[in-house]
Motif scaffolding. Structure first.
Motif, mmCIF file in Angstrom:
data_model
loop_
_atom_site.group_PDB
_atom_site.id
_atom_site.type_symbol
_atom_site.label_atom_id
_atom_site.label_comp_id
_atom_site.label_asym_id
_atom_site.label_seq_id
_atom_site.Cartn_x
_atom_site.Cartn_y
_atom_site.Cartn_z
ATOM 1 N N SER A 34 0.828 -1.206 0.000
ATOM 2 C CA SER A 34 0.000 0.000 0.000
ATOM 3 C C SER A 34 0.869 1.265 0.000
ATOM 4 C CB SER A 34 -0.994 -0.009 1.171
ATOM 5 O OG SER A 34 -0.347 0.300 2.374
ATOM 6 N N LEU A 35 2.026 1.203 0.668
ATOM 7 C CA LEU A 35 2.941 2.358 0.630
ATOM 8 C C LEU A 35 3.443 2.590 -0.792
ATOM 9 C CD1 LEU A 35 5.355 2.214 3.719
ATOM 10 C CD2 LEU A 35 3.456 3.785 3.315
ATOM 11 N N GLN A 36 3.725 1.470 -1.506
ATOM 12 C CA GLN A 36 4.232 1.583 -2.885
ATOM 13 C C GLN A 36 3.168 2.146 -3.821
ATOM 14 O OE1 GLN A 36 6.026 -2.503 -3.162
ATOM 15 N NE2 GLN A 36 7.553 -1.376 -4.335
ATOM 16 N N LYS A 37 1.936 1.764 -3.543
ATOM 17 C CA LYS A 37 0.831 2.281 -4.357
ATOM 18 C C LYS A 37 0.694 3.791 -4.160
ATOM 19 C CE LYS A 37 -2.342 -1.291 -5.102
ATOM 20 N NZ LYS A 37 -3.331 -2.095 -4.382
ATOM 21 N N GLU A 38 0.838 4.209 -2.910
ATOM 22 C CA GLU A 38 0.719 5.644 -2.605
ATOM 23 C C GLU A 38 1.918 6.438 -3.118
ATOM 24 O OE1 GLU A 38 0.027 6.291 1.631
ATOM 25 O OE2 GLU A 38 -1.465 4.688 1.601
ATOM 26 N N HIS A 39 3.083 5.786 -3.189
ATOM 27 C CA HIS A 39 4.324 6.486 -3.575
ATOM 28 C C HIS A 39 5.071 5.692 -4.645
ATOM 29 C CE1 HIS A 39 3.821 9.202 -0.149
ATOM 30 N NE2 HIS A 39 3.423 8.137 0.517
ATOM 31 N N PRO A 40 4.488 5.587 -5.840
ATOM 32 C CA PRO A 40 5.113 4.764 -6.895
ATOM 33 C C PRO A 40 6.479 5.302 -7.327
ATOM 34 C CG PRO A 40 3.230 6.008 -7.738
ATOM 35 C CD PRO A 40 3.238 6.209 -6.273
ATOM 36 N N ASP A 41 6.734 6.565 -7.046
ATOM 37 C CA ASP A 41 8.008 7.201 -7.419
ATOM 38 C C ASP A 41 9.159 6.813 -6.488
ATOM 39 O OD1 ASP A 41 6.139 8.541 -5.705
ATOM 40 O OD2 ASP A 41 7.606 10.169 -5.505
ATOM 41 N N ILE A 42 8.860 6.272 -5.304
ATOM 42 C CA ILE A 42 9.935 5.961 -4.342
ATOM 43 C C ILE A 42 10.333 4.489 -4.446
ATOM 44 C CG2 ILE A 42 10.645 5.972 -1.909
ATOM 45 C CD1 ILE A 42 8.573 8.136 -1.375
ATOM 46 N N GLU A 43 11.603 4.238 -4.785
ATOM 47 C CA GLU A 43 12.109 2.857 -4.834
ATOM 48 C C GLU A 43 12.490 2.434 -3.410
ATOM 49 O OE1 GLU A 43 13.001 -0.737 -6.035
ATOM 50 O OE2 GLU A 43 12.125 0.748 -7.415
ATOM 51 N N PRO A 44 11.809 1.420 -2.857
ATOM 52 C CA PRO A 44 12.097 1.049 -1.463
ATOM 53 C C PRO A 44 13.531 0.545 -1.256
ATOM 54 C CG PRO A 44 10.075 0.000 -2.225
ATOM 55 C CD PRO A 44 10.741 0.595 -3.432
ATOM 56 N N ILE A 45 14.095 0.885 -0.115
ATOM 57 C CA ILE A 45 15.377 0.321 0.316
ATOM 58 C C ILE A 45 15.039 -1.026 0.957
ATOM 59 C CG2 ILE A 45 17.375 0.654 1.835
ATOM 60 C CD1 ILE A 45 16.513 3.720 1.826
ATOM 61 N N ARG A 46 15.603 -2.113 0.367
ATOM 62 C CA ARG A 46 15.200 -3.449 0.823
ATOM 63 C C ARG A 46 16.342 -4.166 1.539
ATOM 64 N NH1 ARG A 46 10.583 -5.261 -2.001
ATOM 65 N NH2 ARG A 46 10.044 -3.845 -3.719
ATOM 66 N N TYR A 47 16.032 -4.732 2.679
ATOM 67 C CA TYR A 47 16.981 -5.637 3.341
ATOM 68 C C TYR A 47 16.463 -7.043 3.146
ATOM 69 C CZ TYR A 47 19.593 -1.761 5.067
ATOM 70 O OH TYR A 47 20.379 -0.648 5.114
ATOM 71 N N ASP A 48 17.260 -7.872 2.490
ATOM 72 C CA ASP A 48 16.759 -9.194 2.127
ATOM 73 C C ASP A 48 17.122 -10.240 3.192
ATOM 74 O OD1 ASP A 48 19.389 -9.204 1.792
ATOM 75 O OD2 ASP A 48 19.409 -9.767 -0.329
ATOM 76 N N GLY A 49 16.787 -11.480 2.904
ATOM 77 C CA GLY A 49 17.066 -12.569 3.842
ATOM 78 C C GLY A 49 16.261 -12.395 5.120
ATOM 79 N N ASN A 50 16.768 -13.001 6.174
ATOM 80 C CA ASN A 50 16.087 -12.918 7.470
ATOM 81 C C ASN A 50 16.464 -11.616 8.188
ATOM 82 O OD1 ASN A 50 14.193 -14.795 8.289
ATOM 83 N ND2 ASN A 50 15.754 -16.395 8.612
ATOM 84 N N SER A 51 16.029 -10.508 7.619
ATOM 85 C CA SER A 51 16.430 -9.224 8.200
ATOM 86 C C SER A 51 15.320 -8.641 9.071
ATOM 87 C CB SER A 51 16.795 -8.252 7.082
ATOM 88 O OG SER A 51 15.749 -8.225 6.132
ATOM 89 N N ILE A 52 15.753 -7.860 10.029
ATOM 90 C CA ILE A 52 14.811 -7.224 10.970
ATOM 91 C C ILE A 52 15.155 -5.747 11.102
ATOM 92 C CG2 ILE A 52 13.868 -7.209 13.331
ATOM 93 C CD1 ILE A 52 14.859 -10.050 13.712
ATOM 94 N N ILE A 53 14.137 -4.906 10.990
ATOM 95 C CA ILE A 53 14.327 -3.490 11.330
ATOM 96 C C ILE A 53 13.802 -3.284 12.750
ATOM 97 C CG2 ILE A 53 13.796 -1.084 10.769
ATOM 98 C CD1 ILE A 53 13.218 -2.024 7.883
ATOM 99 N N TYR A 54 14.718 -2.918 13.635
ATOM 100 C CA TYR A 54 14.339 -2.529 15.000
ATOM 101 C C TYR A 54 14.374 -1.007 15.096
ATOM 102 C CZ TYR A 54 15.192 -7.240 16.976
ATOM 103 O OH TYR A 54 15.135 -8.570 17.299
ATOM 104 N N PRO A 55 13.633 -0.448 16.050
ATOM 105 C CA PRO A 55 13.905 0.951 16.369
ATOM 106 C C PRO A 55 15.335 1.022 16.898
ATOM 107 C CG PRO A 55 12.491 -0.048 18.056
ATOM 108 C CD PRO A 55 12.634 -1.065 16.943
ATOM 109 N N GLY A 56 16.048 2.110 16.680
ATOM 110 C CA GLY A 56 17.406 2.241 17.220
ATOM 111 C C GLY A 56 17.394 1.950 18.706
ATOM 112 N N PHE A 57 18.432 1.246 19.180
ATOM 113 C CA PHE A 57 18.480 0.847 20.588
ATOM 114 C C PHE A 57 18.899 2.019 21.487
ATOM 115 C CE2 PHE A 57 19.701 -3.681 19.022
ATOM 116 C CZ PHE A 57 18.367 -3.973 18.783
ATOM 117 N N ILE A 58 18.510 1.902 22.754
ATOM 118 C CA ILE A 58 18.820 2.954 23.739
ATOM 119 C C ILE A 58 19.697 2.365 24.838
ATOM 120 C CG2 ILE A 58 17.844 4.607 25.390
ATOM 121 C CD1 ILE A 58 15.213 4.469 23.668
#
Ligand code: MCF
Ligand code: FE
Length: 403
Positions: A35-59
């Motif tokens: 749905s984000l891609q549909k809303e923003h077709p001009d933005i090429e997503p930055i993709r992390y492949d494999g078993n990747s996880i995006i966490y919020p930055g740690f504190i």
């Protein structure tokens, strides 16, 4: 604006799939990638492949950058011996300090995924480095001193450092207040700096019940501190009791570090007053302070402490140590709780828009790659394998920029 995506994002204490994050320096929207891609077709997503996880930055809410020159100068193994060595060598350590040592420490934390730190500043020697740091810094101006005759001078010095840090405040540098501990700060001084903190709505922290020596001193003016206080401060009595000290913080939620010698009643008190506990397992082991009973803690945080009482500032190494130390806890539940301690819980305690993937929060991310053969059985296995398998991030992003 950018879109970032990975196999999982860590959000609301769960690992969500097929999600994307739209951001600039802040998170604008989190939604299914499609749905984000549909809303923003001009933005090429930055993709992390494999078993990747995006966490919020740690504190990492508790470190001492000013002690970054220490490698083996301070005595490890027993708290009282460590303290004597601090008295003997702190000038030497501060003299040996330079900006690059502190920058290396910051870099080491960044590589482990830390995007916000709590820096306890004893002297103000780290202020400029913290101001220029790529991470966000909660800059805890420390007050220390138990002799009533010196209260005015110490308060003046504290105010001077605090004002200097307030002049530098922005959304990556947050002035704050550290009260060293119940044994080393006179209650009049505590009250004075707490009044300032409250009037300016600044975060507060204190070392609390770290060693057996501290507890004995506070409870009965006895133990290893007796000789030390007689020798260095010409006094035979503690300036605070445990209960009296805690009472000073009523109605002002504070981050209490260590609590190694705290008992259930103390934790009940801390919990009921919405305080948080910063657990520093490696520091506690190295200074001979024992194990914090984290099972009694409501809002648990995790910190590395400084090179004064540790051999690295990697939060990943700290997570591993915590996982090994609390051997009676269920492994996966503990792993999940530890991930919360460096994200959601720290966010709540510091009241900053960091530590969670949430719209309006800063675009601070710690991205990890896990083994290809790891299957998502349940949430606990992803938290566990983040802790035991990862030595560093794939990328660390602060305010939308890779650092
Ligand atoms: O957290 C560790 C152990 N507990 C107390 N203090 C410190 C730690 N690492 C550095 N310190 C600093 C503290 O901020 O040591 C100095 C203070 O400025 C002297 S301790 C009376
Ligand atoms: Fe500390």
């Amino acid at each position: 604006m950018k879109i970032i995506t990975a196999k999982y994002i860590y959000r609301d204490a769960t690992y969500q799939e097929n999600m994307g994050i739209l951001y600039n320096n802040k998170i604008i929207k989190i939604a299914p990638l499609q749905s984000l891609q549909k809303e923003h077709p001009d933005i090429e997503p930055i993709r992390y492949d494999g078993n990747s996880i995006i966490y919020p930055g740690f504190i990492n809410p508790h470190t001492h950058l000013e002690f970054s020159a220490n490698r083996a100068r301070l005595q490890f193994g027993s708290f009282i011996e460590w303290l004597y060595s601090v008295f003997a060598y702190r000038e030497e350590l501060v003299e040996a300090l330079d900006a690059s040592l502190m920058q290396n420490a910051l870099q080491e934390m960044a590589q482990s995924g830390v995007t916000t730190i709590g820096a306890i500043s004893s002297f103000g020697a780290d202020m400029q480095v913290c101001k220029e740091a790529k991470q966000r810094v909660v800059y805890f101006n420390e007050v220390i001193g138990s002799n009533p005759a010196t209260v005015d001078a110490l308060f003046g010095d504290f105010q001077h450092r605090l004002e200097e840090s307030i002049a530098l405040a922005d959304d990556s540098f947050y002035p704050a207040v550290a009260i060293h501990s119940p044994y080393a700060v006179h209650p009049i001084l505590i009250q004075a700096v707490l009044n300032v903190a409250k009037s300016k709505n600044l975060p507060t922290t204190a070392h609390f019940l770290e060693s057996k020596a501290e507890k004995e001193w506070l409870e009965s003016n006895s133990g290893d501190f007796k000789e030390l206080f007689a020798k260095y401060f010409n006094t035979a009595t503690a300036v605070n009791t445990i209960d009296g000290f805690l009472k000073l913080f009523d109605n002002y939620p504070t981050l209490f570090t260590h609590c190694t010698q705290a008992e259930q009643e103390h934790f009940d008190y801390l919990n009921s007053h919405k305080h948080s506990v910063i657990h520093c397992p490696r520091s506690n082991r190295l200074l001979g302070c024992g194990r914090t009973q984290i099972e009694y803690v409501n809002n648990l945080l995790l910190g590395t402490d400084g090179y004064s009482s540790n051999y690295s500032l990697s939060i990943l190494e700290e997570l591993k140590a915590a996982l090994m130390l609390h051997h009676k806890a269920d492994l996966k539940l503990l792993a999940s709780r530890l991930i919360e301690s460096i994200t959601t819980n720290a966010s709540k305690a510091l009241k900053l828009p960091v530590g969670e993937l949430k719209e309006g929060y800063f675009a601070d991310f710690a991205i990890f790659k896990l083994a290809d053969d790891l299957e998502k059985n349940d949430n606990g296995s992803l938290a566990l394998h983040t802790i035991i398998d990862c030595q560093q991030t794939e990328a660390t992003i602060v305010g939308g920029e890779t650092i």
